[in-house]
Design a protein around this motif. Structure first.
Motif, PDB file in Angstrom:
ATOM      1  N   UNK A 218       0.897  -1.388  -0.115  1.00 51.08           N
ATOM      2  CA  UNK A 218       0.321   0.287  -0.075  1.00 51.08           C
ATOM      3  C   UNK A 218       0.472   0.853  -0.255  1.00 51.08           C
ATOM      4  N   UNK A 219       0.794   2.363  -0.717  1.00 50.90           N
ATOM      5  CA  UNK A 219       1.297   3.668  -1.166  1.00 50.90           C
ATOM      6  C   UNK A 219       1.164   4.239   0.602  1.00 50.90           C
ATOM      7  N   UNK A 220       2.010   4.936   0.458  1.00 46.61           N
ATOM      8  CA  UNK A 220       2.494   6.148   1.214  1.00 46.61           C
ATOM      9  C   UNK A 220       1.349   6.538   2.353  1.00 46.61           C
ATOM     10  N   UNK A 221       1.393   7.589   1.158  1.00 42.63           N
ATOM     11  CA  UNK A 221       0.359   8.515   2.370  1.00 42.63           C
ATOM     12  C   UNK A 221      -1.554   8.143   2.712  1.00 42.63           C
ATOM     13  N   UNK A 222      -1.944   6.844   1.388  1.00 44.22           N
ATOM     14  CA  UNK A 222      -2.484   5.622   2.088  1.00 44.22           C
ATOM     15  C   UNK A 222      -3.029   4.761   3.349  1.00 44.22           C
ATOM     16  N   UNK A 223      -1.394   4.868   2.780  1.00 43.63           N
ATOM     17  CA  UNK A 223      -0.895   3.451   4.082  1.00 43.63           C
ATOM     18  C   UNK A 223      -0.933   4.296   5.274  1.00 43.63           C
ATOM     19  N   UNK A 224      -0.606   5.611   5.617  1.00 41.40           N
ATOM     20  CA  UNK A 224      -0.351   6.049   7.092  1.00 41.40           C
ATOM     21  C   UNK A 224      -1.876   6.458   7.548  1.00 41.40           C
ATOM     22  N   UNK A 225      -3.123   7.031   5.676  1.00 39.34           N
ATOM     23  CA  UNK A 225      -4.271   7.132   6.198  1.00 39.34           C
ATOM     24  C   UNK A 225      -5.005   5.690   7.367  1.00 39.34           C
ATOM     25  N   UNK A 226      -4.207   4.688   5.883  1.00 42.92           N
ATOM     26  CA  UNK A 226      -5.449   3.826   6.646  1.00 42.92           C
ATOM     27  C   UNK A 226      -4.593   2.643   7.848  1.00 42.92           C
ATOM     28  N   UNK A 227      -3.870   3.091   8.669  1.00 44.54           N
ATOM     29  CA  UNK A 227      -3.556   2.656   9.310  1.00 44.54           C
ATOM     30  C   UNK A 227      -4.118   3.328  10.910  1.00 44.54           C
ATOM     31  N   UNK A 228      -3.866   4.718  10.190  1.00 45.29           N
ATOM     32  CA  UNK A 228      -4.754   5.316  11.564  1.00 45.29           C
ATOM     33  C   UNK A 228      -5.784   5.144  11.945  1.00 45.29           C
ATOM     34  N   UNK A 229      -6.629   4.819  10.573  1.00 47.65           N
ATOM     35  CA  UNK A 229      -8.331   3.488  10.365  1.00 47.65           C
ATOM     36  C   UNK A 229      -8.833   2.697  11.388  1.00 47.65           C
ATOM     37  N   UNK A 230      -7.568   2.189  10.399  1.00 45.33           N
ATOM     38  CA  UNK A 230      -7.277   0.061  11.231  1.00 45.33           C
ATOM     39  C   UNK A 230      -7.223   0.947  12.535  1.00 45.33           C
ATOM     40  N   UNK A 231      -6.517   1.201  13.467  1.00 48.22           N
ATOM     41  CA  UNK A 231      -6.183   1.451  14.770  1.00 48.22           C
ATOM     42  C   UNK A 231      -6.743   1.403  15.733  1.00 48.22           C
ATOM     43  N   UNK A 232      -7.941   2.543  14.898  1.00 41.36           N
ATOM     44  CA  UNK A 232      -9.271   3.521  15.419  1.00 41.36           C
ATOM     45  C   UNK A 232     -10.166   2.371  16.107  1.00 41.36           C
ATOM     46  N   UNK A 233     -10.109   1.383  14.821  1.00 41.95           N
ATOM     47  CA  UNK A 233     -10.840   0.793  14.729  1.00 41.95           C
ATOM     48  C   UNK A 233     -10.969  -0.417  15.626  1.00 41.95           C
ATOM     49  N   UNK A 234      -9.600  -1.210  15.537  1.00 44.82           N
ATOM     50  CA  UNK A 234      -9.364  -1.818  16.124  1.00 44.82           C
ATOM     51  C   UNK A 234      -9.460  -1.595  17.069  1.00 44.82           C
ATOM     52  N   UNK A 235      -8.862  -0.561  18.201  1.00 45.71           N
ATOM     53  CA  UNK A 235      -9.429  -0.532  19.252  1.00 45.71           C
ATOM     54  C   UNK A 235     -10.672   0.189  20.380  1.00 45.71           C
ATOM     55  N   UNK A 236     -11.522   0.602  18.994  1.00 44.06           N
ATOM     56  CA  UNK A 236     -13.177   0.319  19.289  1.00 44.06           C
ATOM     57  C   UNK A 236     -13.486  -0.823  19.544  1.00 44.06           C
ATOM     58  N   UNK A 237     -13.156  -1.580  19.528  1.00 50.19           N
ATOM     59  CA  UNK A 237     -12.892  -3.095  19.135  1.00 50.19           C
ATOM     60  C   UNK A 237     -12.768  -3.807  20.969  1.00 50.19           C
ATOM     61  N   UNK A 238     -12.105  -3.345  21.756  1.00 52.84           N
ATOM     62  CA  UNK A 238     -11.431  -4.008  22.803  1.00 52.84           C
ATOM     63  C   UNK A 238     -13.098  -3.273  23.520  1.00 52.84           C
ATOM     64  N   UNK A 239     -13.386  -5.343  24.038  1.00 50.46           N
ATOM     65  CA  UNK A 239     -14.011  -5.418  25.191  1.00 50.46           C
ATOM     66  C   UNK A 239     -14.043  -6.801  26.535  1.00 50.46           C
ATOM     67  N   UNK A 240     -12.311  -5.919  26.546  1.00 52.64           N
ATOM     68  CA  UNK A 240     -11.860  -6.280  28.229  1.00 52.64           C
ATOM     69  C   UNK A 240     -10.981  -5.505  29.027  1.00 52.64           C
ATOM     70  N   UNK A 241     -10.599  -5.574  29.755  1.00 49.68           N
ATOM     71  CA  UNK A 241      -9.277  -4.816  30.651  1.00 49.68           C
ATOM     72  C   UNK A 241      -8.298  -5.515  30.386  1.00 49.68           C
ATOM     73  N   UNK A 242      -7.347  -4.762  29.991  1.00 49.33           N
ATOM     74  CA  UNK A 242      -6.563  -5.282  29.932  1.00 49.33           C
ATOM     75  C   UNK A 242      -5.911  -5.827  28.844  1.00 49.33           C
TER      76      UNK A 242
END
Ligand code: HEM
Length: 133
Positions: A109-133
């Motif tokens: 995935x090329x540079x600018x798109x890669x940076x954009x997708x990293x942020x979006x995936x990281x946000x949604x993955x963090x949003x999925x957390x449903x257990x402490x720790x």
């Protein structure tokens, strides 16, 4: 978003490219993240099942701005609700992101798109957390 009106779906290269990203993602999961892979339905070879791979690919196509076939077939994603029975803690979130980063590295995935997708995936993955720790 890169300075263009194209969607991430188009910038990646359309349906075949998004399906390729999804395949590489689950291949990386199977190979590198066994604890995460085991949370999914597995096929007779112990790999994440075809049905799961295809459902995620269809979701990604829509989520990245392509055709909304996932919603037509399965309804609104309601991702947190659909993951409620899956224990997602920090280590599973991080394992998910590692597999997605590996997949993005492999498909190139090329540079600018890669940076954009990293942020979006990281946000949604963090949003999925449903257990402490
Ligand atoms: C962060 C850790 C995550 C874990 C441990 C996890 C695990 C799972 C599991 C076990 C399933 C059910 C089996 C299957 O259908 O494959 C599933 C389904 C799914 N996951 Fe995740 N997931 C995570 C993050 C994400 C993220 C960040 C996304 C979106 C970018 C996502 C999108 C989906 C979708 C679309 C489905 C199918 C839902 C359906 O149509 O039933 N997951 N996930």
């Amino acid at each position: 978003m890169p300075e263009t009106s194209a969607t991430p779906y188009e910038l990646l290269g359309g349906e075949a490219a998004v399906r390729q990203l999804s395949e590489r993602f689950y291949d990386a999961m199977d190979r590198d993240e066994p604890a995460l892979a085991r949370l999914h339905p597995l096929d007779e070879h112990g790999r994440v099942a075809r049905e799961s791979r295809d459902r995620f690919a269809l979701f990604l196509i829509g989520w990245l701005g392509g055709p909304q076939d996932y919603i037509a077939a399965h309804g609104h994603p309601r991702l947190r609700m659909r993951h409620a029975r899956v224990p997602v803690d920090i280590s599973m979130r991080d394992a998910w992101m590692r597999a997605m980063r590996t997949a993005m590295d492999e498909v190139g995935v090329p540079g600018e798109l890669r940076a954009f997708l990293e942020v979006r995936f990281a946000e949604v993955a963090d949003f999925m957390r449903n257990r402490p720790g």
